[in-house]
Design a protein around this motif. Structure first.
Motif, PDB file in Angstrom:
ATOM      1  N   UNK A 210      53.246  55.016  49.585  1.00 57.10           N
ATOM      2  CA  UNK A 210      54.203  55.048  50.687  1.00 57.10           C
ATOM      3  C   UNK A 210      53.522  54.758  52.025  1.00 57.10           C
ATOM      4  N   UNK A 211      52.231  55.053  52.110  1.00 50.21           N
ATOM      5  CA  UNK A 211      51.469  54.814  53.340  1.00 50.21           C
ATOM      6  C   UNK A 211      50.921  53.392  53.414  1.00 50.21           C
ATOM      7  N   UNK A 212      51.184  52.594  52.387  1.00 52.83           N
ATOM      8  CA  UNK A 212      50.708  51.215  52.389  1.00 52.83           C
ATOM      9  C   UNK A 212      49.281  51.053  51.907  1.00 52.83           C
ATOM     10  N   UNK A 213      48.796  52.005  51.115  1.00 50.72           N
ATOM     11  CA  UNK A 213      47.423  51.966  50.598  1.00 50.72           C
ATOM     12  C   UNK A 213      47.441  51.687  49.094  1.00 50.72           C
ATOM     13  N   UNK A 214      46.296  51.301  48.566  1.00 48.03           N
ATOM     14  CA  UNK A 214      46.192  51.086  47.123  1.00 48.03           C
ATOM     15  C   UNK A 214      46.330  52.413  46.381  1.00 48.03           C
ATOM     16  N   UNK A 215      47.020  52.373  45.246  1.00 49.54           N
ATOM     17  CA  UNK A 215      47.223  53.559  44.416  1.00 49.54           C
ATOM     18  C   UNK A 215      46.131  53.571  43.345  1.00 49.54           C
ATOM     19  N   UNK A 216      45.004  54.196  43.674  1.00 50.09           N
ATOM     20  CA  UNK A 216      43.822  54.101  42.821  1.00 50.09           C
ATOM     21  C   UNK A 216      44.057  54.620  41.404  1.00 50.09           C
ATOM     22  N   UNK A 217      44.681  55.765  41.264  1.00 43.65           N
ATOM     23  CA  UNK A 217      44.879  56.337  39.929  1.00 43.65           C
ATOM     24  C   UNK A 217      45.795  55.455  39.092  1.00 43.65           C
ATOM     25  N   UNK A 218      46.824  54.900  39.722  1.00 43.56           N
ATOM     26  CA  UNK A 218      47.751  54.039  38.992  1.00 43.56           C
ATOM     27  C   UNK A 218      47.085  52.722  38.592  1.00 43.56           C
ATOM     28  N   UNK A 219      46.226  52.204  39.443  1.00 39.56           N
ATOM     29  CA  UNK A 219      45.502  50.970  39.106  1.00 39.56           C
ATOM     30  C   UNK A 219      44.635  51.208  37.875  1.00 39.56           C
ATOM     31  N   UNK A 220      43.882  52.291  37.887  1.00 43.34           N
ATOM     32  CA  UNK A 220      43.009  52.593  36.752  1.00 43.34           C
ATOM     33  C   UNK A 220      43.801  52.785  35.470  1.00 43.34           C
ATOM     34  N   UNK A 221      44.947  53.420  35.599  1.00 41.24           N
ATOM     35  CA  UNK A 221      45.817  53.667  34.440  1.00 41.24           C
ATOM     36  C   UNK A 221      46.417  52.383  33.894  1.00 41.24           C
ATOM     37  N   UNK A 222      46.684  51.402  34.781  1.00 33.97           N
ATOM     38  CA  UNK A 222      47.391  50.185  34.390  1.00 33.97           C
ATOM     39  C   UNK A 222      46.473  49.133  33.783  1.00 33.97           C
ATOM     40  N   UNK A 223      45.239  49.068  34.230  1.00 39.08           N
ATOM     41  CA  UNK A 223      44.304  48.073  33.687  1.00 39.08           C
ATOM     42  C   UNK A 223      44.072  48.350  32.212  1.00 39.08           C
ATOM     43  N   UNK A 224      44.204  47.288  31.407  1.00 40.49           N
ATOM     44  CA  UNK A 224      44.096  47.415  29.955  1.00 40.49           C
ATOM     45  C   UNK A 224      43.087  46.403  29.415  1.00 40.49           C
TER      46      UNK A 224
ATOM     47  N   UNK B  27      38.538  44.885  54.670  1.00 36.45           N
ATOM     48  CA  UNK B  27      37.791  46.063  54.215  1.00 36.45           C
ATOM     49  C   UNK B  27      38.556  46.807  53.123  1.00 36.45           C
ATOM     50  N   UNK B  28      39.872  46.967  53.295  1.00 33.57           N
ATOM     51  CA  UNK B  28      40.689  47.595  52.252  1.00 33.57           C
ATOM     52  C   UNK B  28      40.648  46.783  50.961  1.00 33.57           C
ATOM     53  N   UNK B  29      40.759  45.468  51.108  1.00 37.42           N
ATOM     54  CA  UNK B  29      40.709  44.592  49.935  1.00 37.42           C
ATOM     55  C   UNK B  29      39.343  44.696  49.265  1.00 37.42           C
ATOM     56  N   UNK B  30      38.282  44.781  50.083  1.00 37.74           N
ATOM     57  CA  UNK B  30      36.940  44.943  49.529  1.00 37.74           C
ATOM     58  C   UNK B  30      36.806  46.210  48.705  1.00 37.74           C
ATOM     59  N   UNK B  31      37.403  47.301  49.175  1.00 40.41           N
ATOM     60  CA  UNK B  31      37.381  48.555  48.415  1.00 40.41           C
ATOM     61  C   UNK B  31      38.097  48.384  47.071  1.00 40.41           C
ATOM     62  N   UNK B  32      39.216  47.662  47.095  1.00 40.61           N
ATOM     63  CA  UNK B  32      39.977  47.434  45.860  1.00 40.61           C
ATOM     64  C   UNK B  32      39.196  46.568  44.880  1.00 40.61           C
ATOM     65  N   UNK B  33      38.530  45.538  45.401  1.00 37.68           N
ATOM     66  CA  UNK B  33      37.715  44.669  44.536  1.00 37.68           C
ATOM     67  C   UNK B  33      36.617  45.486  43.865  1.00 37.68           C
ATOM     68  N   UNK B  34      35.921  46.304  44.647  1.00 45.33           N
ATOM     69  CA  UNK B  34      34.845  47.135  44.096  1.00 45.33           C
ATOM     70  C   UNK B  34      35.378  48.103  43.043  1.00 45.33           C
ATOM     71  N   UNK B  35      36.561  48.649  43.292  1.00 45.89           N
ATOM     72  CA  UNK B  35      37.172  49.596  42.350  1.00 45.89           C
ATOM     73  C   UNK B  35      37.491  48.914  41.027  1.00 45.89           C
ATOM     74  N   UNK B  36      38.090  47.720  41.103  1.00 46.24           N
ATOM     75  CA  UNK B  36      38.441  46.982  39.879  1.00 46.24           C
ATOM     76  C   UNK B  36      37.186  46.577  39.122  1.00 46.24           C
ATOM     77  N   UNK B  37      36.186  46.077  39.843  1.00 45.36           N
ATOM     78  CA  UNK B  37      34.958  45.611  39.192  1.00 45.36           C
ATOM     79  C   UNK B  37      34.192  46.768  38.553  1.00 45.36           C
ATOM     80  N   UNK B  38      34.342  47.967  39.100  1.00 51.60           N
ATOM     81  CA  UNK B  38      33.687  49.136  38.502  1.00 51.60           C
ATOM     82  C   UNK B  38      34.327  49.475  37.166  1.00 51.60           C
ATOM     83  N   UNK B  39      35.632  49.219  37.057  1.00 48.08           N
ATOM     84  CA  UNK B  39      36.321  49.466  35.784  1.00 48.08           C
ATOM     85  C   UNK B  39      35.922  48.421  34.761  1.00 48.08           C
ATOM     86  N   UNK B  40      35.964  47.136  35.183  1.00 53.81           N
ATOM     87  CA  UNK B  40      35.534  46.035  34.307  1.00 53.81           C
ATOM     88  C   UNK B  40      35.055  44.874  35.150  1.00 53.81           C
ATOM     89  N   UNK B  41      33.789  44.527  35.021  1.00 49.79           N
ATOM     90  CA  UNK B  41      33.195  43.470  35.832  1.00 49.79           C
ATOM     91  C   UNK B  41      33.781  42.099  35.547  1.00 49.79           C
TER      92      UNK B  41
END
Length: 426
Positions: free
Chosen positions: A148-162, A185-199
């Motif tokens: 709702x604040x316009x930020x990435x939903x980290x827990x939902x992203x991790x849950x959705x990646x398959x 910078x926000x996008x950079x955080x999201x990229x790092x988060x996704x790559x940590x789950x799967x490079x």
């Protein structure tokens, strides 16, 4: 001169007070433009750009030296291994379709982690059924909405990646939504988060409207592909057509085969004498973008002072050139767009009307008297005829033209008695 152009003293007096308060912010924008101008200049000097690179090629376009150097300049500007920059890419949607269809295969899954993508991508993906969509080729799609604040939903992203997830898409700008634009910078955080789950997951960023607004691009934070249109920021108002994709060597190679044909790739594609416009437009892009950004901030502060909801608001940091203004009623949106049209150097005498534009789910009104048809870096405004009846304003090849466009919208709405300088809306 403003009076000759149709601006009344009342409008000018009100707007001048707003402009006087913005000089410090405008100086900050000029500093970013100065940095980005140096970045572009360095890339051109490094690659020894010469007038030989402006020569036209026809037919197959074999050995087009200008095309090859231009693509290396783009790769250096965006900090990537490779890039493809072609007049054969007709628009931003086409560039995004190429990036997706070239790097996804039947059975793969793509996930948008910035919520619903821009309207024209819905048919590309197959959210709305369409001939030739990714869905028809067996590519599945899921999305994770922003909070709702316009930020990435980290827990939902991790849950959705398959295990089937091949590509994650991020849209930097808001599109026809009233959510915040994402910073690099926000996008950079999201990229790092996704790559940590799967490079091995490919991260693609729709970079439209955001180029040169900040000192860094999403590719500087590890995006595998950044995608945009040359008739937006990076074309500097001089490119008459085209799109770019900058990214990893493997992703760009895949895209080259999709753009031309398997076995041909980047070796073909005549530039038809457009290289000079592409080079010069890129050179001008940081300053042109800065002018458009000043216009967006000017619009935000004026309409916020009149009581309208604006995104971003008048004081927030800026991450793209788009300014959303919610009017709440259709006559506000229509009047705003008519004001922008009246401020145009081309077709100022015509009156924009809402129409069922291909790729959209509602009537859309668009105002743009541009030298290049559909050029969003030139003064323009548009919006869907549905609540909250928001106008999306962008562009202006110079700050002065962007300013005049906003003045003309005020004039139009003031004459229609939709706004009052004495009693702003609450």
């Amino acid at each position: 001169m403003y009076q000759k152009l149709g601006i009344s003293k009342e409008v000018l007096h009100y707007a001048d007070k707003i402009e006087a308060s913005l000089q410090e912010r405008f100086a900050e924008i000029d500093k970013i433009a100065e940095y980005n101008q140096g970045k572009v200049l360095y890339a051109m000097q490094k690659n020894k750009v010469s007038d030989i690179h402006f020569a036209a090629t026809t037919g197959y376009g074999y050995n087009d030296l200008g095309r090859e150097v231009l693509e290396q300049v783009y790769a250096d500007v965006f900090g990537t291994e490779d890039a493809i920059v072609r007049p054969q890419i007709t628009c931003g949607t086409h560039a995004l379709h190429l990036a997706l269809s070239a790097n996804l295969r039947p059975g793969d899954e793509m996930i948008s982690i910035s919520g619903k993508p821009y309207d024209t991508l819905e048919e590309v993906i197959g959210i709305r059924p369409s001939k030739g969509s990714l869905a028809e080729y067996g590519v599945t799609y899921r999305q994770v909405d922003l909070t709702r604040e316009g930020c990435f939903d980290w827990s939902k992203i991790k849950e959705t990646i398959s295990p089937e997830t091949k590509l994650v898409a991020i849209q930097r700008s808001k599109g026809y939504q009233t959510r915040p634009t994402l910073s690099t910078e926000q996008i950079g955080d999201a990229i790092a988060f996704v790559k940590k789950i799967r490079k091995d997951i490919i991260v693609m960023v729709d970079n439209c409207y955001g180029e040169f607004v900040q000192k860094k691009e999403p590719s500087n934070f590890g995006a595998d592909m950044v995608v945009g249109s040359l008739i937006k920021n990076p074309g500097g108002g001089l490119a008459p057509i085209g799109g770019y994709i900058a990214g990893t060597r493997q992703c760009i190679e895949n895209i080259s085969y999709r753009l031309s044909a398997p076995g041909l790739g980047k070796e073909v594609g005549a530039t038809l004498g457009l290289n000079q416009s592409f080079f010069q437009g890129l050179f001008m892009a940081p300053v042109v973008t800065a002018g458009a950004l000043k216009g967006a901030i000017y619009a935000a502060n004026i309409y916020e002072s009149l009581g309208f909801d604006v995104i971003p608001n008048g004081t927030e940091p800026r991450y793209d050139i788009i300014q959303a203004i919610s009017f709440g009623k259709p006559q506000g949106l229509i009047g705003f767009c008519r004001g922008i049209q009246k401020a145009a150097p081309v077709d100022s005498y015509v009156e924009p009307e809402p129409w069922a534009m291909p790729g959209y789910d509602s009537d859309v009104i668009m105002a743009a008297g541009a030298f290049v048809q559909g050029s969003s870096i030139e003064l323009s405004a548009d919006g869907p005829l549905k609540p909250p009846y928001a106008a999306y304003f962008q562009g202006g090849l110079t700050w002065y033209h962007a300013k005049f466009g906003i003045l003309m919208t005020l004039e139009e709405l003031w004459r229609e008695k939709f706004i009052s300088f004495d009693n702003p809306l609450s």
